[in-house]
Scaffold this motif. Sequence first.
Motif, PDB file in Angstrom:
ATOM      1  N   LEU A  49       0.808  -1.222   0.000  1.00 27.58           N
ATOM      2  CA  LEU A  49       0.000   0.000   0.000  1.00 27.58           C
ATOM      3  C   LEU A  49       0.842   1.274   0.000  1.00 27.58           C
ATOM      4  O   LEU A  49       0.603   2.192  -0.770  1.00 27.58           O
ATOM      5  CB  LEU A  49      -0.908   0.044   1.241  1.00 27.58           C
ATOM      6  CG  LEU A  49      -2.117  -0.869   1.286  1.00 27.58           C
ATOM      7  CD1 LEU A  49      -2.995  -0.469   2.450  1.00 27.58           C
ATOM      8  CD2 LEU A  49      -2.904  -0.829  -0.005  1.00 27.58           C
ATOM      9  N   HIS A  50       1.803   1.328   0.901  1.00 21.31           N
ATOM     10  CA  HIS A  50       2.536   2.585   1.106  1.00 21.31           C
ATOM     11  C   HIS A  50       3.879   2.634   0.413  1.00 21.31           C
ATOM     12  O   HIS A  50       4.454   3.710   0.267  1.00 21.31           O
ATOM     13  CB  HIS A  50       2.815   2.802   2.606  1.00 21.31           C
ATOM     14  CG  HIS A  50       1.638   2.596   3.485  1.00 21.31           C
ATOM     15  ND1 HIS A  50       0.673   3.556   3.635  1.00 21.31           N
ATOM     16  CD2 HIS A  50       1.257   1.559   4.248  1.00 21.31           C
ATOM     17  CE1 HIS A  50      -0.255   3.108   4.479  1.00 21.31           C
ATOM     18  NE2 HIS A  50       0.076   1.894   4.849  1.00 21.31           N
ATOM     19  N   TRP A  95       8.948  -0.293   4.353  1.00 23.21           N
ATOM     20  CA  TRP A  95       9.027   1.069   3.807  1.00 23.21           C
ATOM     21  C   TRP A  95      10.268   1.278   2.959  1.00 23.21           C
ATOM     22  O   TRP A  95      10.825   2.372   2.906  1.00 23.21           O
ATOM     23  CB  TRP A  95       9.027   2.089   4.967  1.00 23.21           C
ATOM     24  CG  TRP A  95       7.899   1.921   5.913  1.00 23.21           C
ATOM     25  CD1 TRP A  95       7.892   1.202   7.077  1.00 23.21           C
ATOM     26  CD2 TRP A  95       6.573   2.482   5.804  1.00 23.21           C
ATOM     27  NE1 TRP A  95       6.668   1.275   7.681  1.00 23.21           N
ATOM     28  CE2 TRP A  95       5.835   2.052   6.929  1.00 23.21           C
ATOM     29  CE3 TRP A  95       5.950   3.299   4.853  1.00 23.21           C
ATOM     30  CZ2 TRP A  95       4.510   2.413   7.136  1.00 23.21           C
ATOM     31  CZ3 TRP A  95       4.633   3.654   5.073  1.00 23.21           C
ATOM     32  CH2 TRP A  95       3.925   3.224   6.197  1.00 23.21           C
ATOM     33  N   LEU A 417      -4.769  -4.877   6.272  1.00 19.67           N
ATOM     34  CA  LEU A 417      -5.019  -3.694   5.440  1.00 19.67           C
ATOM     35  C   LEU A 417      -4.158  -2.490   5.814  1.00 19.67           C
ATOM     36  O   LEU A 417      -4.066  -1.526   5.062  1.00 19.67           O
ATOM     37  CB  LEU A 417      -6.508  -3.322   5.517  1.00 19.67           C
ATOM     38  CG  LEU A 417      -6.990  -2.233   4.554  1.00 19.67           C
ATOM     39  CD1 LEU A 417      -6.736  -2.611   3.099  1.00 19.67           C
ATOM     40  CD2 LEU A 417      -8.472  -1.946   4.761  1.00 19.67           C
ATOM     41  N   ASP A 418      -3.502  -2.530   6.950  1.00 21.24           N
ATOM     42  CA  ASP A 418      -2.610  -1.417   7.274  1.00 21.24           C
ATOM     43  C   ASP A 418      -1.401  -1.368   6.353  1.00 21.24           C
ATOM     44  O   ASP A 418      -0.779  -0.316   6.209  1.00 21.24           O
ATOM     45  CB  ASP A 418      -2.160  -1.511   8.735  1.00 21.24           C
ATOM     46  CG  ASP A 418      -3.235  -0.958   9.665  1.00 21.24           C
ATOM     47  OD1 ASP A 418      -3.485   0.251   9.610  1.00 21.24           O
ATOM     48  OD2 ASP A 418      -3.844  -1.748  10.409  1.00 21.24           O
ATOM     49  N   ARG A 426      -8.366  -4.969   8.310  1.00 22.70           N
ATOM     50  CA  ARG A 426      -7.189  -4.858   9.175  1.00 22.70           C
ATOM     51  C   ARG A 426      -7.061  -6.072  10.098  1.00 22.70           C
ATOM     52  O   ARG A 426      -8.062  -6.611  10.562  1.00 22.70           O
ATOM     53  CB  ARG A 426      -7.277  -3.581  10.002  1.00 22.70           C
ATOM     54  CG  ARG A 426      -7.058  -2.316   9.188  1.00 22.70           C
ATOM     55  CD  ARG A 426      -7.352  -1.079   9.993  1.00 22.70           C
ATOM     56  NE  ARG A 426      -8.780  -0.941  10.234  1.00 22.70           N
ATOM     57  CZ  ARG A 426      -9.315  -0.071  11.068  1.00 22.70           C
ATOM     58  NH1 ARG A 426      -8.532   0.730  11.763  1.00 22.70           N
ATOM     59  NH2 ARG A 426     -10.622  -0.009  11.213  1.00 22.70           N
ATOM     60  N   PRO A 429      -4.789  -4.159  14.297  1.00 23.58           N
ATOM     61  CA  PRO A 429      -5.565  -3.513  15.371  1.00 23.58           C
ATOM     62  C   PRO A 429      -6.482  -4.483  16.111  1.00 23.58           C
ATOM     63  O   PRO A 429      -6.720  -4.317  17.308  1.00 23.58           O
ATOM     64  CB  PRO A 429      -6.396  -2.457  14.626  1.00 23.58           C
ATOM     65  CG  PRO A 429      -5.684  -2.229  13.343  1.00 23.58           C
ATOM     66  CD  PRO A 429      -5.054  -3.534  12.998  1.00 23.58           C
TER      67      PRO A 429
ATOM     68  N   LEU B  88     -11.706   3.131   3.480  1.00 23.17           N
ATOM     69  CA  LEU B  88     -10.675   2.905   4.490  1.00 23.17           C
ATOM     70  C   LEU B  88      -9.314   2.625   3.870  1.00 23.17           C
ATOM     71  O   LEU B  88      -8.287   3.131   4.330  1.00 23.17           O
ATOM     72  CB  LEU B  88     -11.102   1.733   5.397  1.00 23.17           C
ATOM     73  CG  LEU B  88     -10.093   1.332   6.474  1.00 23.17           C
ATOM     74  CD1 LEU B  88      -9.796   2.493   7.426  1.00 23.17           C
ATOM     75  CD2 LEU B  88     -10.605   0.122   7.251  1.00 23.17           C
ATOM     76  N   ARG B  89      -9.316   1.825   2.817  1.00 19.95           N
ATOM     77  CA  ARG B  89      -8.048   1.500   2.154  1.00 19.95           C
ATOM     78  C   ARG B  89      -7.339   2.782   1.716  1.00 19.95           C
ATOM     79  O   ARG B  89      -6.132   2.963   1.966  1.00 19.95           O
ATOM     80  CB  ARG B  89      -8.336   0.609   0.940  1.00 19.95           C
ATOM     81  CG  ARG B  89      -7.119   0.271   0.106  1.00 19.95           C
ATOM     82  CD  ARG B  89      -7.548  -0.284  -1.259  1.00 19.95           C
ATOM     83  NE  ARG B  89      -6.390  -0.428  -2.107  1.00 19.95           N
ATOM     84  CZ  ARG B  89      -5.621  -1.488  -2.147  1.00 19.95           C
ATOM     85  NH1 ARG B  89      -5.883  -2.527  -1.399  1.00 19.95           N
ATOM     86  NH2 ARG B  89      -4.568  -1.532  -2.945  1.00 19.95           N
ATOM     87  N   ILE B  92      -6.028   4.792   4.607  1.00 22.54           N
ATOM     88  CA  ILE B  92      -4.755   4.262   5.131  1.00 22.54           C
ATOM     89  C   ILE B  92      -3.595   4.636   4.203  1.00 22.54           C
ATOM     90  O   ILE B  92      -2.513   5.019   4.656  1.00 22.54           O
ATOM     91  CB  ILE B  92      -4.853   2.726   5.310  1.00 22.54           C
ATOM     92  CG1 ILE B  92      -5.812   2.406   6.461  1.00 22.54           C
ATOM     93  CG2 ILE B  92      -3.485   2.111   5.564  1.00 22.54           C
ATOM     94  CD1 ILE B  92      -6.177   0.934   6.588  1.00 22.54           C
ATOM     95  N   ARG B  93      -3.843   4.580   2.901  1.00 16.23           N
ATOM     96  CA  ARG B  93      -2.779   4.957   1.962  1.00 16.23           C
ATOM     97  C   ARG B  93      -2.431   6.436   2.077  1.00 16.23           C
ATOM     98  O   ARG B  93      -1.267   6.840   1.981  1.00 16.23           O
ATOM     99  CB  ARG B  93      -3.186   4.636   0.520  1.00 16.23           C
ATOM    100  CG  ARG B  93      -3.234   3.133   0.222  1.00 16.23           C
ATOM    101  CD  ARG B  93      -3.612   2.845  -1.224  1.00 16.23           C
ATOM    102  NE  ARG B  93      -2.509   3.048  -2.136  1.00 16.23           N
ATOM    103  CZ  ARG B  93      -2.456   3.996  -3.062  1.00 16.23           C
ATOM    104  NH1 ARG B  93      -3.478   4.847  -3.199  1.00 16.23           N
ATOM    105  NH2 ARG B  93      -1.411   4.124  -3.850  1.00 16.23           N
ATOM    106  N   GLY B  96      -1.548   6.861   6.375  1.00 17.29           N
ATOM    107  CA  GLY B  96      -0.637   5.945   7.061  1.00 17.29           C
ATOM    108  C   GLY B  96      -1.386   4.899   7.862  1.00 17.29           C
ATOM    109  O   GLY B  96      -2.618   4.877   7.901  1.00 17.29           O
ATOM    110  N   VAL B  97      -0.625   4.020   8.496  1.00 14.46           N
ATOM    111  CA  VAL B  97      -1.227   2.901   9.217  1.00 14.46           C
ATOM    112  C   VAL B  97      -2.080   3.401  10.369  1.00 14.46           C
ATOM    113  O   VAL B  97      -1.853   4.504  10.894  1.00 14.46           O
ATOM    114  CB  VAL B  97      -0.150   1.919   9.739  1.00 14.46           C
ATOM    115  CG1 VAL B  97       0.613   1.296   8.580  1.00 14.46           C
ATOM    116  CG2 VAL B  97       0.805   2.624  10.699  1.00 14.46           C
ATOM    117  N   THR B  98      -3.056   2.577  10.772  1.00 16.46           N
ATOM    118  CA  THR B  98      -4.001   2.994  11.818  1.00 16.46           C
ATOM    119  C   THR B  98      -3.560   2.520  13.194  1.00 16.46           C
ATOM    120  O   THR B  98      -4.312   2.591  14.148  1.00 16.46           O
ATOM    121  CB  THR B  98      -5.403   2.414  11.533  1.00 16.46           C
ATOM    122  OG1 THR B  98      -5.339   0.987  11.629  1.00 16.46           O
ATOM    123  CG2 THR B  98      -5.919   2.830  10.171  1.00 16.46           C
TER     124      THR B  98
END
Lengths: 551, 105
Positions: A49-50, A95, A417-418, A426, A429, B88-89, B92-93, B96-98
């Motif tokens: 995702l990131h 990352w 999902l994070d 997710r 969490p 939500l996806r 988060i993108r 950042g992470v939750t």
Amino acid sequence: MYAYDELDRTLINERVSEFRDQVKRRLSGELTEDEFKILRLQNGVYLQLHAYMFRVAIPYGTLSSKQLRRLAHVARRYDRGYGHFTTRQNIQFNWIKLAELPDALADLAEVGIHAMQTSGNNMRNVTSDQWAGVAPGEIEDPRIWSELIRQHTTLHPEFSFLPRKFKIAITAAEHDRAAIKIHDIGLRLHKNADGETGFEVLVGGGLGRTPFIAKTIKPFVPGRDILSYIEAILRVYNQYGRRDNIYKARIKILVHELGIEKFAKEVEEEWKAMGDVGLTLDHAAIEEVRSRFSYPAYEKLPHMPDELKQAAHDKLFERWRKNSVSPHKVQGYSIVTLSLKPVGGPPGDATAEQMDAVADLADKYSFGEIRVGHEQNLALPHVAKRDLPALFKALDRLGLATPNVNLVTDIIACPGLDYCSLANARSIPIAQELTRRFANHDTADLIGRLHINISGCINACGHHHVGHIGILGVEKNGEEFYQITIGGRADENAQLGTLIGPAVPYAEVADVIEDIVEAYLALRDRPEELFVDTVKRLGVEPIRERVYATR
Amino acid sequence: MTSPLEQKKIRITGPSVVTANRTWDGAVVYRTAKHGWSTELSDSAIVTTSDEARALLAEATADDLGAVGPYIAPVELKDGGKVKPGNLREHIRAKGVTIDLQVPA
């Protein structure tokens, strides 16, 4: 520890140079993403995702202190100061920048670490028991065989472009800590009636959207024949495996569709037809690999040293010792599990500082060796019992002495999902909330052994199907919902869990899990009856009634 | 949250953007009206019809060197023209992470 030879070192260094050139060509536009994707996947690089995610191999979960320090260095220099240990004994960095990946790989190569076969449709990193070589009653060190298979399969062209990824796990102990029955090939080392060492060969295990428990296709294959027998299995898979449908491409589907008897017959015929293809392991070849594993020079130590007797009055130490310290095959020594599941923490994560500190403790107390387990914890495999009190204090300061190994808060969870581009919901969490709900260690002790596994999608990286309680994240109309199963297990009696009721929304998951645990406590026959045994005895229904009656 | 891998056939039903990951570092980026990429959602080109979305996606896909894996993502338009992630996806993108990482970010 296994000492790489010159061939291994050359191979790893050449791979770094090759990947450096590939990255350079990608960043110059010479390679498109479509062309580059398969190359990066062959080096453990996913796109999440990131950022890019970098998965590094830790063969059979064994690390030296020097290697762990280098992983800490990568976390600090190229990532955000932490890494995530996975259910396949690897580590992931979340990352990483593509432009810096060749440098990270080069730094790792200096200490014999690489990322080959941690992704892609090839033979993946061979996993094993994290207590290999030190577990009492073990037939022999299964890492010798893991390493022989690793050497044979690394960059083997026949295993590099399979219909799908392919995973092998090996155990040599009575209690299966390597979860061999949920692997494409599971190998159980044992001795036949003549005292000869060999393997029970199981095939077709796997989780994901179509889960299966592996079945035995041959009760005994002599150790010398294991490479040729694996090759015969792979040839049958390569010949008949589905390449037209990604969801039907794993060997478990082939085994299911052919039937285990037919599949076993095909393998046997292929194996016989292969004849002598130069894969028989002679005594010298096995001993050559065995000789490259070094073992500590253990001292002759008492079973119950004075230091341990004196520390027995310390309740915190005793709780930790009873939970996290396990018998060793050598008198006076212990195996110590380091929980990476602190209350409120992401399961399996370790900071660079923790990795450095564990490396120092390994040097001081465990002959410089660290293990990674598929449950996403670490272990120090050779700790003298006299050192346990001092080690406990050091681990406690680092937040690595949570006395919850194998208890309700020792949760296996995928990144969810994070982080993950495939996830629907997710995971972390949910795990964090559950560790807060069950933060009281007395309560966790009362509950006893209970494995909660969480996956954020049907790909099942969190092994939810085989959790005593399994939690699967799904999406319903744009909202996160979770399906809950009970009664699964991943050990020698592996089985898939049973769905307990309708999926519940994110905010209700922890409540439902608490209710399931309360139902178990009310229904168990006696305090020693484990959760999974109560479910086996009573079935799902009595627990379902109590949990869903008011919902 | 529907994966973008499963979204390719979806027709948009509300304001949307095209997002991807920047090639050299993987950072989340959004296609801008100036035919470039930005790490800020507020810089993104907003499309409101399926034809516009497909055109923006085609333009983004052609820039393979700039960013990887472009797809159409929903957004919400708030009062004052503020753009928010549409699920939500994407939240988060973008944010950042939750979770509390327990390490310095």
